[in-house]
Scaffold this motif. Structure first.
Motif, PDB file in Angstrom:
ATOM      1  N   PHE A 426     -26.211  67.822  60.632  1.00  0.00           N
ATOM      2  CA  PHE A 426     -24.624  68.309  60.023  1.00  0.00           C
ATOM      3  C   PHE A 426     -23.844  66.848  59.944  1.00  0.00           C
ATOM      4  CE2 PHE A 426     -24.241  66.222  64.696  1.00  0.00           C
ATOM      5  CZ  PHE A 426     -23.145  66.080  64.530  1.00  0.00           C
ATOM      6  N   THR A 427     -22.571  67.330  59.157  1.00  0.00           N
ATOM      7  CA  THR A 427     -21.811  66.131  59.298  1.00  0.00           C
ATOM      8  C   THR A 427     -20.838  66.372  59.417  1.00  0.00           C
ATOM      9  OG1 THR A 427     -21.705  65.096  57.392  1.00  0.00           O
ATOM     10  CG2 THR A 427     -21.689  66.298  56.643  1.00  0.00           C
ATOM     11  N   GLY A 428     -19.338  66.502  59.212  1.00  0.00           N
ATOM     12  CA  GLY A 428     -18.335  66.385  58.526  1.00  0.00           C
ATOM     13  C   GLY A 428     -16.799  65.983  57.367  1.00  0.00           C
ATOM     14  N   ILE A 429     -16.097  65.955  57.184  1.00  0.00           N
ATOM     15  CA  ILE A 429     -15.417  66.146  55.978  1.00  0.00           C
ATOM     16  C   ILE A 429     -14.023  66.323  56.684  1.00  0.00           C
ATOM     17  CG2 ILE A 429     -15.015  66.363  54.155  1.00  0.00           C
ATOM     18  CD1 ILE A 429     -16.765  68.448  53.470  1.00  0.00           C
ATOM     19  N   PRO A 430     -13.074  64.555  57.367  1.00  0.00           N
ATOM     20  CA  PRO A 430     -11.837  64.014  57.369  1.00  0.00           C
ATOM     21  C   PRO A 430     -10.948  64.546  56.805  1.00  0.00           C
ATOM     22  CG  PRO A 430     -12.990  62.009  57.693  1.00  0.00           C
ATOM     23  CD  PRO A 430     -13.844  63.316  56.677  1.00  0.00           C
ATOM     24  N   PRO A 431     -10.112  64.841  56.522  1.00  0.00           N
ATOM     25  CA  PRO A 431      -9.022  64.897  55.218  1.00  0.00           C
ATOM     26  C   PRO A 431      -8.664  63.299  55.070  1.00  0.00           C
ATOM     27  CG  PRO A 431      -7.822  64.806  57.495  1.00  0.00           C
ATOM     28  CD  PRO A 431      -9.164  64.806  57.809  1.00  0.00           C
ATOM     29  N   LEU A 432      -8.470  63.518  53.410  1.00  0.00           N
ATOM     30  CA  LEU A 432      -7.729  62.223  52.548  1.00  0.00           C
ATOM     31  C   LEU A 432      -6.388  61.900  53.314  1.00  0.00           C
ATOM     32  CD1 LEU A 432      -9.802  61.935  49.114  1.00  0.00           C
ATOM     33  CD2 LEU A 432     -10.413  61.175  51.361  1.00  0.00           C
ATOM     34  N   TYR A 433      -6.001  60.731  53.619  1.00  0.00           N
ATOM     35  CA  TYR A 433      -4.475  60.601  53.416  1.00  0.00           C
ATOM     36  C   TYR A 433      -3.910  59.335  52.126  1.00  0.00           C
ATOM     37  CZ  TYR A 433      -5.509  61.870  58.353  1.00  0.00           C
ATOM     38  OH  TYR A 433      -5.774  63.188  59.457  1.00  0.00           O
ATOM     39  N   SER A 434      -2.996  59.282  51.865  1.00  0.00           N
ATOM     40  CA  SER A 434      -1.649  58.945  50.721  1.00  0.00           C
ATOM     41  C   SER A 434      -2.430  57.054  51.547  1.00  0.00           C
ATOM     42  CB  SER A 434      -1.010  59.060  49.965  1.00  0.00           C
ATOM     43  OG  SER A 434      -0.624  57.642  49.353  1.00  0.00           O
ATOM     44  N   GLY A 435      -2.686  56.301  51.327  1.00  0.00           N
ATOM     45  CA  GLY A 435      -3.008  54.698  51.988  1.00  0.00           C
ATOM     46  C   GLY A 435      -4.353  55.111  51.727  1.00  0.00           C
ATOM     47  N   CYS A 436      -5.271  55.973  51.971  1.00  0.00           N
ATOM     48  CA  CYS A 436      -6.712  56.329  52.448  1.00  0.00           C
ATOM     49  C   CYS A 436      -7.373  56.965  51.971  1.00  0.00           C
ATOM     50  CB  CYS A 436      -7.152  55.620  53.899  1.00  0.00           C
ATOM     51  SG  CYS A 436      -8.664  54.728  54.645  1.00  0.00           S
ATOM     52  N   GLY A 437      -7.962  56.134  50.762  1.00  0.00           N
ATOM     53  CA  GLY A 437      -8.440  57.946  50.063  1.00  0.00           C
ATOM     54  C   GLY A 437      -9.957  58.064  50.386  1.00  0.00           C
ATOM     55  N   LEU A 438     -10.988  56.967  51.081  1.00  0.00           N
ATOM     56  CA  LEU A 438     -12.010  57.125  51.089  1.00  0.00           C
ATOM     57  C   LEU A 438     -12.727  57.359  52.577  1.00  0.00           C
ATOM     58  CD1 LEU A 438     -15.047  57.182  49.437  1.00  0.00           C
ATOM     59  CD2 LEU A 438     -14.368  54.786  50.205  1.00  0.00           C
ATOM     60  N   MET A 439     -12.910  57.887  52.830  1.00  0.00           N
ATOM     61  CA  MET A 439     -13.362  58.898  54.543  1.00  0.00           C
ATOM     62  C   MET A 439     -14.851  58.846  54.360  1.00  0.00           C
ATOM     63  SD  MET A 439     -10.159  58.390  55.788  1.00  0.00           S
ATOM     64  CE  MET A 439     -10.795  59.324  57.365  1.00  0.00           C
ATOM     65  N   PHE A 440     -15.759  57.822  55.179  1.00  0.00           N
ATOM     66  CA  PHE A 440     -16.849  57.797  55.272  1.00  0.00           C
ATOM     67  C   PHE A 440     -16.987  58.668  56.540  1.00  0.00           C
ATOM     68  CE2 PHE A 440     -17.082  54.922  52.542  1.00  0.00           C
ATOM     69  CZ  PHE A 440     -18.561  54.779  51.944  1.00  0.00           C
ATOM     70  N   THR A 441     -17.697  59.647  56.545  1.00  0.00           N
ATOM     71  CA  THR A 441     -18.444  60.290  58.300  1.00  0.00           C
ATOM     72  C   THR A 441     -19.985  59.751  58.650  1.00  0.00           C
ATOM     73  OG1 THR A 441     -16.769  62.713  58.184  1.00  0.00           O
ATOM     74  CG2 THR A 441     -18.759  62.225  59.446  1.00  0.00           C
ATOM     75  N   ALA A 442     -20.197  58.868  59.882  1.00  0.00           N
ATOM     76  CA  ALA A 442     -21.543  59.253  60.056  1.00  0.00           C
ATOM     77  C   ALA A 442     -22.193  59.816  61.336  1.00  0.00           C
ATOM     78  CB  ALA A 442     -20.893  57.394  60.607  1.00  0.00           C
ATOM     79  N   THR A 443     -22.979  61.061  61.181  1.00  0.00           N
ATOM     80  CA  THR A 443     -23.561  61.374  62.491  1.00  0.00           C
ATOM     81  C   THR A 443     -24.883  61.193  62.751  1.00  0.00           C
ATOM     82  OG1 THR A 443     -24.279  62.870  61.445  1.00  0.00           O
ATOM     83  CG2 THR A 443     -21.818  63.700  61.983  1.00  0.00           C
ATOM     84  N   THR A 444     -25.109  61.596  64.169  1.00  0.00           N
ATOM     85  CA  THR A 444     -26.158  61.699  64.472  1.00  0.00           C
ATOM     86  C   THR A 444     -26.829  62.515  65.515  1.00  0.00           C
ATOM     87  OG1 THR A 444     -25.370  60.653  67.119  1.00  0.00           O
ATOM     88  CG2 THR A 444     -26.036  58.839  65.795  1.00  0.00           C
ATOM     89  N   TYR A 445     -27.951  63.093  65.096  1.00  0.00           N
ATOM     90  CA  TYR A 445     -28.934  64.136  65.558  1.00  0.00           C
ATOM     91  C   TYR A 445     -30.113  63.843  65.489  1.00  0.00           C
ATOM     92  CZ  TYR A 445     -30.150  69.021  65.001  1.00  0.00           C
ATOM     93  OH  TYR A 445     -31.354  69.991  65.834  1.00  0.00           O
TER      94      TYR A 445
END
Length: 496
Positions: A426-445
């Motif tokens: 599984f993984t997640g997708i957070p929203p983007l914010y003006s000022g921080c337009g690249l978001m990583f998600t790290a999941t362990t399973y």
């Protein structure tokens, strides 16, 4: 009937909502049903299974009622016309059903804002993952999209995990019914909202004034630093406080991209073990930082100034209500991208941030979201939200303190099953914010670590290039560990 008002932290995500910057989160779960033989999982079974559980969280049957002119925070109210079929949907990938097609489909879904006039969630059953490396043919996925004003990533993950059992016996799933809870919520009338808003804003303003007086020294330093950073950005495009300008802090468009992969957990843990005190979180930050640096170098925009990351941390206390609201904090992390990767980079990140997930750390508590605006009057918060994507907004100035964001989520160490189908990852997708337009998600399973990212299409028009940078960074870690093991064997042989 009862009245439930959205709190300050959740209201902030609602005020930030715009077409180019929707503030929903998403979760992706992948399933293998190859061991089930002819007894495949049907959409109707999944729909029934979801209906018996998701409605145990009140927000899944409630919608937002906004106040006139945003004079106050919104209210929750029951949706008298709730339609489950609007929220639970069925999709199939076109042939050949590969990973690239899947990522494009997910990016499209994540780009679309939720309907603010309905309960703020959607869930898709996506079939046809027939040619994805590492996935058996006929795999399928669940994609949950829920507004950040309703719950944070960690709450949504906990809710999704409740759909699963440790047994592949689908009969246990069918018998494991959960009680449905309804709060019977109703919003005040418009005149009541206006009256309550005037009282609430007066009280918040008074508390805010007391807070400013009590913390004038700390708040003054933060405000001065932010003002200097925004002035430097406006004059010559530079920043202070050690955060370089990159393409990721520009205003957002309406289109997203999604990519990433799954990697051996043992590899990432072995990398972390090379530095005493380092954790998997430190290793993930080093890898994501290297992927970001390498991508900027590939597009000719690498900066000599080290990159920074914003790390989202779950600060929900044990026993806190797990089905509604946000309880997160953000910590600014120096990625030390001016140092060699992988070992010196990891050593530096661990040395400067030894306790990444400690909610008691001075840096993290200074960035705790709730403390920044819990006493802010609603009209002021709404105004800041409306202007968050503008070139010189205060919100954008705060969020540009990180060149990328990282969210971590931990899953089960033992296999999980949904209606007999085995959860692959599984993984997640957070929203983007003006000022921080690249978001990583790290999941362990189980035995793997998922590393995925979401960005703006204007910022990352070629997501497969950034994915290759991520693969190369993990490959560099693997090469270093192999070389380290070979050197250790050579030393032992020479000593013998």
């Amino acid at each position: 009937m009862a009245i439930y008002q959205v709190d300050s932290e959740d209201a902030n995500f609602l005020f930030l909502e715009k077409t180019e910057s929707p503030t929903h989160i998403s979760l992706l779960y992948f399933y293998d049903q190859s061991a089930m033989g002819d007894s495949v999982v049907r959409f109707t079974q999944i729909r029934r299974h979801i209906a018996n559980r998701l409605t145990s969280a009140p927000v899944f049957r409630q919608k937002i009622r906004q106040t006139p002119g945003n004079i106050d925070f919104p209210y929750w109210e029951d949706d008298q016309h709730f339609d489950l079929d609007f929220h639970v949907r069925h999709l199939g990938l076109p042939k050949p059903g590969d990973w690239r097609q899947f990522c494009i489909q997910i990016a499209r879904l994540h780009s679309r804002p939720l309907d603010i006039h309905r309960p703020l969630w959607e869930l898709y059953v996506i079939e046809g993952l027939d040619n994805v490396e590492g996935f058996p043919a006929n795999s399928f996925a669940l994609y949950l999209k829920v507004h950040h004003g309703a719950m944070d990533e960690f709450t949504a993950q906990e809710l999704m995990q409740s759909l699963h059992l440790h047994s592949p016996d689908h009969r246990q799933h069918e018998s494991a019914q959960q009680r449905v809870t309804y709060l019977d919520a109703v919003a005040p009338s418009r005149s009541q909202m206006v009256a309550l808003g005037m009282v609430n804003n007066t009280l918040r303003s008074a508390r805010l004034a007391v807070q400013l007086v009590a913390n004038w020294s700390t708040l003054g330093r933060i405000a001065a630093g932010l003002a200097i950073r925004m002035a430097r950005r406006a004059v010559d495009g530079e920043t202070v406080m050690g955060t370089p300008n990159t393409r990721f802090d520009a205003p957002l468009s309406q289109t997203r991209v999604f990519e990433g992969g799954f990697y051996p957990r043992s590899l990432i843990e072995a990398y972390a073990a090379q530095v005493p005190g380092a954790t998997l979180s430190h290793a993930v930050l080093a890898i994501c930082g290297e992927a970001t640096r390498a991508y900027l170098e590939r597009v000719g925009e690498v900066s000599a100034e080290p990159l920074q990351a914003m790390l989202a941390v779950n600060v929900r206390n044990a026993g806190a209500h797990a089905l509604i609201g946000n309880h997160i904090a953000v910590n600014q992390i120096a990625l030390h991208t001016d140092l060699d990767f992988p070992l010196p980079r990891l050593q530096a990140i661990c040395a400067t941030h030894p306790h990444l997930n400690s909610i008691e750390s001075e840096e993290l508590t200074s960035f705790r979201l709730r403390s920044l605006y819990e006493n802010m009057p609603a009209p002021l918060m709404a105004w800041l939200g409306r202007n968050a994507n503008s070139e010189n907004s205060v919100s954008r100035g705060v969020l540009s303190a990180g060149n990328c964001g990282v969210t971590e989520m931990s899953g089960s160490d033992k296999p999980l099953y949904l209606m007999g189908a085995r959860l692959l990852g599984f993984t997640g997708i957070p929203p983007l914010y003006s000022g921080c337009g690249l978001m990583f998600t790290a999941t362990t399973y189980c035995d793997q670590v998922g590393l995925t990212f979401v960005s703006d299409k204007n910022k990352v028009p070629d997501p497969r290039l950034l994915r290759r940078c991520l693969d190369v960074a993990v490959g560099q870690v693997e090469y270093y560990l192999q070389e380290h093991a070979n050197n250790h064997k050579a030393k032992r042989a020479n000593a013998g």
